[in-house]
Design a protein around this motif. Structure first.
Motif, PDB file in Angstrom:
ATOM      1  N   GLU A  66       0.844  -1.198   0.000  1.00 40.73           N
ATOM      2  CA  GLU A  66       0.000   0.000   0.000  1.00 40.73           C
ATOM      3  C   GLU A  66       0.881   1.251   0.000  1.00 40.73           C
ATOM      4  O   GLU A  66       1.987   1.236   0.541  1.00 40.73           O
TER       5      GLU A  66
ATOM      6  N   VAL B 236       0.305   5.105   1.181  1.00 37.37           N
ATOM      7  CA  VAL B 236      -0.599   6.024   1.875  1.00 37.37           C
ATOM      8  C   VAL B 236      -0.022   7.437   1.777  1.00 37.37           C
ATOM      9  O   VAL B 236       1.179   7.633   1.963  1.00 37.37           O
TER      10      VAL B 236
ATOM     11  N   THR C 174      -3.621   5.529  -1.285  1.00 37.02           N
ATOM     12  CA  THR C 174      -4.667   5.666  -0.265  1.00 37.02           C
ATOM     13  C   THR C 174      -4.517   7.040   0.361  1.00 37.02           C
ATOM     14  O   THR C 174      -3.479   7.362   0.947  1.00 37.02           O
TER      15      THR C 174
ATOM     16  N   LYS D 255      -5.179  10.055   2.999  1.00 35.45           N
ATOM     17  CA  LYS D 255      -5.567  10.338   4.381  1.00 35.45           C
ATOM     18  C   LYS D 255      -5.692  11.843   4.562  1.00 35.45           C
ATOM     19  O   LYS D 255      -5.145  12.623   3.778  1.00 35.45           O
TER      20      LYS D 255
END
Length: 264
Positions: A193, A195, A254, A256
């Motif tokens: 992943e 982020v 991803t 945030k």
């Protein structure tokens, strides 16, 4: 408030350090017969001020002279790690290498000034040494020896650590090495992943607005762009690097809102 506390601590610490040095390494001049501080002070106080002024003026060019070869070696090593024009190489330079050069300049400037002072003062140099010993109360040669060993060791260790910290992102793999760490190699398929967030919470609790990304690997490890070297051979940015890694890994980022303390 913090600045005021720091100033008070420094104001207290410096006299304590001099007091401790005088007790631990008393100057041999204190036991010898000769002119006292009252007699020597008017003659050599101005020379001490001149010496400090020249020392400060010399400090910057000596720092630059010491930084130049470190910069050359850092850039040379980075070129060795770049296998093709697509490969990103982030490495330590700039302020990271200025730091050991700056502290080594403390030592080198002092070494350069001593023979110069001997030439200027000639036969009065021994008397100036006595004045300096009486004024400070400690054996400057012994203290300087310990100081030199400590500075050289710390600078050598920091230069080694900075030279050994890098990130290399080639079309085939990702190589990362953190300060005092060992190199880790990952295929892009090892990434689980990526982020990213436009802000982070600093250790003091303040929100800092800058884009940060964390690359997470399937083995549980992670690598943050907030802790990586700043310099890249092709002057490409960290954002360019993340886009490259996303393209090579086939992943989507991803998003945030913010990275909390301890997440980076």
């Amino acid at each position: 408030m913090t600045d005021a506390i720091t100033s008070v601590v420094i104001a207290i610490a410096i006299p304590l350090v001099f007091w401790w040095l005088a007790r631990k390494y008393p100057s041999p001049e204190l036991l010898k017969d000769g002119p006292g501080l009252e007699e020597l002070g008017p003659k050599y106080r101005k020379w001490e001020l001149v010496l400090v002024a020249v020392y400060i003026v010399l400090w910057l060019p000596v720092s630059a002279a010491l930084y130049a070869p470190l910069h050359f070696v850092a850039e040379w090593r980075a070129h060795l790690m770049q296998t093709d024009s697509l490969t990103f190489v982030f490495y330590m330079d700039g302020a990271a290498l200025w730091l050991p050069a700056f502290f080594m300049a403390l030592l080198v400037s002092s070494v350069l000034l001593t023979p110069l002072l001997k030439i200027v003062l000639k036969e009065r140099y021994a008397e100036f040494e006595r004045y300096s010993a009486l004024r400070h109360g400690f054996d400057q040669r012994r203290v300087m020896k310990g100081f030199s060993i400590a500075i050289c060791a710390a600078c050598a260790l920091s230069v080694y650590a900075f030279f050994d910290a890098y990130l290399v992102a080639s079309p085939g793999e990702l190589r990362v090495n953190t300060l005092f760490g060992s190199e880790r190699r990952y295929a892009y398929g090892d990434i689980s992943e990526i982020v990213t967030a436009p802000a982070l919470i600093a250790p003091n609790g303040n929100t800092v607005y800058r884009r940060v990304s964390v690359v997470k690997f399937k083995d549980g490890s992670a690598y943050s762009t907030d802790n990586m070297p700043e310099h890249e051979l092709g002057d490409r940015s960290r954002a360019d690097l993340i886009h490259f890694i996303l393209r090579q890994s086939g992943l989507s980022p991803t998003e945030k809102v913010v990275f909390q303390r301890g997440e980076l």
